[in-house]
Enzyme design. Structure first.
Site, short mmCIF file in Angstrom:
data_model
loop_
_atom_site.label_atom_id
_atom_site.label_comp_id
_atom_site.label_asym_id
_atom_site.label_seq_id
_atom_site.Cartn_x
_atom_site.Cartn_y
_atom_site.Cartn_z
N LYS A 17 -12.17 -5.01 2.53
CA LYS A 17 -11.60 -4.11 3.55
C LYS A 17 -12.54 -2.93 3.71
CE LYS A 17 -7.48 -1.38 4.70
NZ LYS A 17 -6.14 -0.97 4.25
N LYS A 43 -11.38 -7.61 6.52
CA LYS A 43 -10.82 -6.68 7.51
C LYS A 43 -11.80 -5.53 7.73
CE LYS A 43 -6.85 -3.65 8.34
NZ LYS A 43 -5.61 -3.08 7.81
N CYS A 63 -4.01 6.08 -0.05
CA CYS A 63 -3.46 4.82 -0.53
C CYS A 63 -3.17 4.82 -2.02
CB CYS A 63 -4.43 3.68 -0.22
SG CYS A 63 -4.80 3.52 1.54
N TYR A 83 -2.43 -8.73 16.58
CA TYR A 83 -1.36 -8.16 17.39
C TYR A 83 -1.19 -8.90 18.71
CZ TYR A 83 -2.17 -4.49 13.99
OH TYR A 83 -2.32 -3.81 12.81
N CYS A 88 -0.14 4.25 1.71
CA CYS A 88 -0.58 5.25 2.68
C CYS A 88 0.50 5.65 3.67
CB CYS A 88 -1.83 4.78 3.41
SG CYS A 88 -1.63 3.27 4.38
N SER A 97 -6.35 -3.21 14.90
CA SER A 97 -5.77 -2.50 16.05
C SER A 97 -6.83 -2.05 17.04
CB SER A 97 -4.96 -1.30 15.55
OG SER A 97 -5.78 -0.40 14.82
N ARG A 102 -3.34 3.82 12.74
CA ARG A 102 -2.90 5.05 12.08
C ARG A 102 -1.83 5.76 12.89
NH1 ARG A 102 -8.82 6.79 9.56
NH2 ARG A 102 -8.85 5.08 8.06
N GLU A 130 -16.51 -8.15 -4.22
CA GLU A 130 -15.09 -7.82 -4.15
C GLU A 130 -14.23 -9.08 -4.07
OE1 GLU A 130 -13.40 -5.15 -4.45
OE2 GLU A 130 -14.58 -3.40 -3.84
N CYS A 135 0.87 -1.17 0.00
CA CYS A 135 0.00 0.00 0.00
C CYS A 135 0.91 1.23 0.00
CB CYS A 135 -0.92 -0.01 1.22
SG CYS A 135 -2.30 1.16 1.08
#
Length: 322
Positions: A195, A248, A130, A313, A122, A274, A205, A233, A120
């Site tokens: 996504k 996601k 992005c 995570y 971003c 996150s 972020r 998609e 990506c």
């Protein structure tokens, strides 16, 4: 099968039997562990909104990935923070970029560990979007070339799999064509196929320094209200050559994971993002939740919904409790 002929509690009475009849199980092999790689040396800075996760310089990634491999986690997903940013995210596809360096280091330090790279722009653009921008629009087709260059540079540096997360139309097919043309026909693509433009990305972020400098990402990430669109998609990415399809976020989209699982026999991944991770951490710190049982329950729910692979995570933390 009416009571008292059948008593459902019989199978719950003893701990051993409860474990024997457990339907869904987690294992280290289910997980991909995300890492945030940053320039410099000797950098290990905890991400404040994601306790236990760090910005790591390339020299310290080596120690981290050995620990990950020793835990039995089969793969890491790399995100990079560049030295500098510009309008076209040129450090994303620089041969000397931080992801390219980290990929080389990891393959030497932990050869058995699969290196997956997020593809990506971003993190690398000064506007935080992005793709390429013209005025206040993100331009799809001009972005594809840069994504292809990024994916190719990652593979040439040693990445085992690439994971395009940008949500530009046609990017899976374009990356597949680019990799094949350069002889990388056996490198798989894990597509962020569904996504969503989610509210649960806030801590990421901060971690990736990727907040858009204007507008938002709703013109390319999906509307959280839509499930049928997600299936479209996913079908498109499969037709373009995706080897694994991802949903996601995960917890607010368990229905989507389930529907994707039912529509394809490809492996399905889900990203425990996150914000989902941080909510449990924050509630536990306030004494409102018992952290580890809550983490495990969330991950079990994701797998029960149909995910074969879970990006999380919390992977390192939960493994001793499986």
């Amino acid at each position: 099968m009416r009571f008292p002929i059948y008593r459902a509690r019989r199978l719950r009475e003893h701990d051993v039997l409860r474990q024997m009849v457990q339907e869904t199980r987690l294992a280290p092999q289910d997980f991909i562990y995300p890492l945030f790689v940053t320039p410099g040396r000797g950098v290990r800075e905890e991400i404040s909104s994601m306790p236990g996760n760090y910005h790591l310089s390339v020299d310290l990634v080596e120690e981290e990935v050995r620990e990950v491999a020793d835990l039995g986690i089969p793969a890491v997903l790399l995100f990079g923070l560049p030295e500098g940013k510009d309008a076209v995210g040129s450090e994303a596809y620089s041969p000397s970029g931080v992801i390219q360096q980290a990929s080389q280091v990891i393959k030497k330090a932990a050869p058995s560990l699969m290196v997956v790279t997020d593809v990506c722009l971003c993190e690398y653009t000064d506007h935080g979007h992005c793709g390429v921008i013209e005025g206040d629009r993100i331009v799809n087709d001009l972005t594809l070339d840069l994504l292809c260059r990024t994916a190719l540079s990652h593979v040439e540096a040693g990445a085992d799999m690439v994971a395009p997360s940008d949500m530009m139309d046609g990017r899976v097919g374009a990356i597949r064509e680019t990799l094949d043309a350069k002889g990388h026909v056996n490198v798989p693509i894990m597509a962020y196929a569904a996504k969503y433009a989610s509210s649960f990305y806030g801590p990421f972020r901060e971690a990736a320094d990727s907040t858009p400098q204007f507008g938002d990402r709703r013109s390319y990430q999906m509307n959280p209200a839509n499930a049928r669109e997600a299936l479209r998609e996913v079908r498109l990415d499969i037709e373009e050559g995706a080897d694994i399809v991802m949903v996601k976020p995960a917890l607010a989209y368990l229905d989507v994971i389930c529907q994707v699982r039912q529509m394809t026999d490809l492996p399905v991944a889900a990203y425990n993002v996150s914000g989902e991770f941080a909510m449990i951490k924050a509630a536990a710190r306030m004494g409102w939740l018992d952290e580890m049982p809550a983490m495990l329950e969330a991950l079990i729910g994701i797998k029960r919904a149909g995910a074969d692979i879970i990006l999380t995570y919390s992977a390192k933390e939960v493994i001793p409790h499986l």
